[in-house]
Design a protein around this motif. Structure first.
Motif, short mmCIF file in Angstrom:
data_model
loop_
_atom_site.label_atom_id
_atom_site.label_comp_id
_atom_site.label_asym_id
_atom_site.label_seq_id
_atom_site.Cartn_x
_atom_site.Cartn_y
_atom_site.Cartn_z
N ILE A 70 -12.96 -1.37 -4.07
CA ILE A 70 -14.39 -2.26 -3.48
C ILE A 70 -13.65 -2.70 -2.01
O ILE A 70 -14.55 -2.79 -0.99
CB ILE A 70 -14.81 -3.29 -4.49
N TYR A 71 -12.81 -3.48 -2.01
CA TYR A 71 -12.27 -4.36 -0.84
C TYR A 71 -11.62 -3.27 0.17
O TYR A 71 -12.06 -3.53 1.29
CB TYR A 71 -11.37 -5.48 -1.50
N PHE A 72 -10.57 -2.81 -0.30
CA PHE A 72 -9.73 -1.96 0.88
C PHE A 72 -10.30 -0.45 0.90
O PHE A 72 -10.51 -0.31 2.27
CB PHE A 72 -8.32 -1.68 0.09
N LYS A 73 -10.88 0.17 0.25
CA LYS A 73 -11.70 1.40 0.51
C LYS A 73 -12.92 1.42 0.78
O LYS A 73 -13.58 2.25 0.95
CB LYS A 73 -11.35 2.37 -0.61
N ASP A 74 -13.73 0.16 0.61
CA ASP A 74 -14.86 0.02 0.82
C ASP A 74 -15.95 0.93 0.28
O ASP A 74 -16.95 1.66 0.69
CB ASP A 74 -15.37 0.04 2.15
N GLN A 75 -15.83 1.14 -1.39
CA GLN A 75 -16.32 1.93 -2.06
C GLN A 75 -16.48 3.48 -1.49
O GLN A 75 -17.33 4.30 -1.77
CB GLN A 75 -17.78 1.67 -2.14
N GLY A 76 -15.17 4.01 -1.04
CA GLY A 76 -15.05 5.39 -0.51
C GLY A 76 -15.51 5.72 0.84
O GLY A 76 -15.23 6.95 1.30
N ARG A 77 -15.72 4.45 1.56
CA ARG A 77 -16.21 4.73 2.92
C ARG A 77 -14.91 4.89 4.02
O ARG A 77 -15.06 5.17 5.01
CB ARG A 77 -17.22 3.75 3.34
N ARG A 78 -13.79 4.22 3.53
CA ARG A 78 -12.60 4.46 4.39
C ARG A 78 -11.29 4.45 3.53
O ARG A 78 -11.28 4.18 2.30
CB ARG A 78 -12.59 3.29 5.33
N PHE A 126 1.04 -1.10 -0.04
CA PHE A 126 -0.08 0.01 -0.10
C PHE A 126 0.82 1.29 -0.19
O PHE A 126 1.87 1.32 0.58
CB PHE A 126 -1.04 0.08 1.26
N THR A 127 0.22 2.15 -0.69
CA THR A 127 0.88 3.70 -0.45
C THR A 127 -0.05 4.38 0.12
O THR A 127 -1.17 4.66 -0.48
CB THR A 127 1.06 4.31 -1.92
N ALA A 128 0.07 4.71 1.54
CA ALA A 128 -1.12 5.72 2.01
C ALA A 128 -0.55 6.63 2.90
O ALA A 128 0.90 7.24 2.71
CB ALA A 128 -1.36 4.58 3.18
N ALA A 129 -1.24 7.34 3.52
CA ALA A 129 -0.75 8.62 4.24
C ALA A 129 0.24 8.52 5.34
O ALA A 129 0.48 7.29 5.62
CB ALA A 129 -2.15 8.96 5.11
N PRO A 130 1.12 9.39 5.72
CA PRO A 130 2.26 9.24 6.42
C PRO A 130 1.78 8.66 7.66
O PRO A 130 0.61 9.19 8.25
CB PRO A 130 2.81 10.63 6.43
N GLY A 131 2.66 7.83 8.42
CA GLY A 131 2.35 7.31 9.57
C GLY A 131 1.62 5.92 9.56
O GLY A 131 1.44 5.32 10.70
N SER A 132 1.13 5.61 8.63
CA SER A 132 0.44 4.21 8.46
C SER A 132 1.29 3.11 7.75
O SER A 132 2.38 3.73 7.14
CB SER A 132 -0.88 4.40 7.48
N THR A 133 1.01 1.89 8.01
CA THR A 133 1.87 1.17 7.61
C THR A 133 1.90 0.61 5.95
O THR A 133 0.62 0.87 5.46
CB THR A 133 1.74 -0.52 8.33
N ASP A 134 2.81 0.54 5.22
CA ASP A 134 2.79 0.35 3.88
C ASP A 134 3.29 -1.05 3.30
O ASP A 134 3.76 -1.27 2.38
CB ASP A 134 3.14 1.40 2.91
N ASP A 135 3.88 -1.85 4.46
CA ASP A 135 4.47 -3.23 4.16
C ASP A 135 3.56 -4.20 3.63
O ASP A 135 2.23 -4.24 3.94
CB ASP A 135 5.03 -3.79 5.34
#
Length: 184
Positions: free
Chosen positions: A158-166, A107-116
């Motif tokens: 669909i799976y990771f972002k739950d259709q924009g809810r997270r 994953f490439t995400a916001a700073p402070g989160s895991t991307d492993d």
């Protein structure tokens, strides 16, 4: 063909409503009808026209392993094309596609989160728009990497972002594919 392309072809083959011919003679007769002649089939399979005729008349029954494999793949590629087209159209407009995979997701995400990245087993239904994009890319001759990008985007939304809810701003990398099974 790559992992995803092969999986799409298998899913397409699984839409058949009747079993494919089993014997070598029945397969040869089917291909002779489909290709409109023994000469065209002989050229396609790399054998003599007389050999094709012998299989058609059931004078020969057991093809060599390499011929049996070529014969089987040619029959599978041409079996029930209208049924396949209807199933693909239905998946692209109404039902969508189911993806089952075991692969590494990074994953490439916001700073402070895991991307492993880590291996995950995911079974997810993707909406029709992703099925349509996948079929269009395959028919346009897309590489396996391009097909992976379409599936990765679908799983991301669909799976990771739950259709924009997270997980806003999350970008998913779909690599190290162990296996992929598609169904529509």
């Amino acid at each position: 063909m790559g992992v995803l392309g092969d999986s799409l072809n298998r899913a397409e083959e699984n839409t058949a409503t009747r079993p494919i011919p089993k014997s070598a003679g029945a397969k040869m007769r089917f291909l002779v009808r489909r290709l409109k002649g023994t000469r065209a089939l002989a050229e396609l399979l790399g054998i003599s026209q007389r050999t094709v005729e012998r299989y058609v008349k059931d004078q020969l029954k057991q093809p060599r392993p390499e011929l049996a494999a070529r014969l089987d793949s040619e029959v599978r590629a041409r079996w029930q094309p209208r049924v396949r087209d209807r199933a693909k159209k239905r998946a692209a407009t109404a039902t969508g596609i189911v993806v089952e995979t075991r692969a590494r997701f990074g994953f490439t995400a916001a700073p402070g989160s895991t991307d492993d990245g880590r291996i995950r087993l995911i079974t997810q239904h993707l909406p029709p728009e992703y099925a349509a994009r996948l079929f269009d890319a395959q028919s346009d001759g897309a590489t396996d990497r391009q097909l992976q990008a379409v599936v990765a985007e679908g799983l991301q939304e669909i799976y990771f972002k739950d259709q924009g809810r997270r997980a806003e701003g999350l970008s998913v990398e779909f690599t190290d594919i162990d296996y992929v099974e598609l169904d529509f």
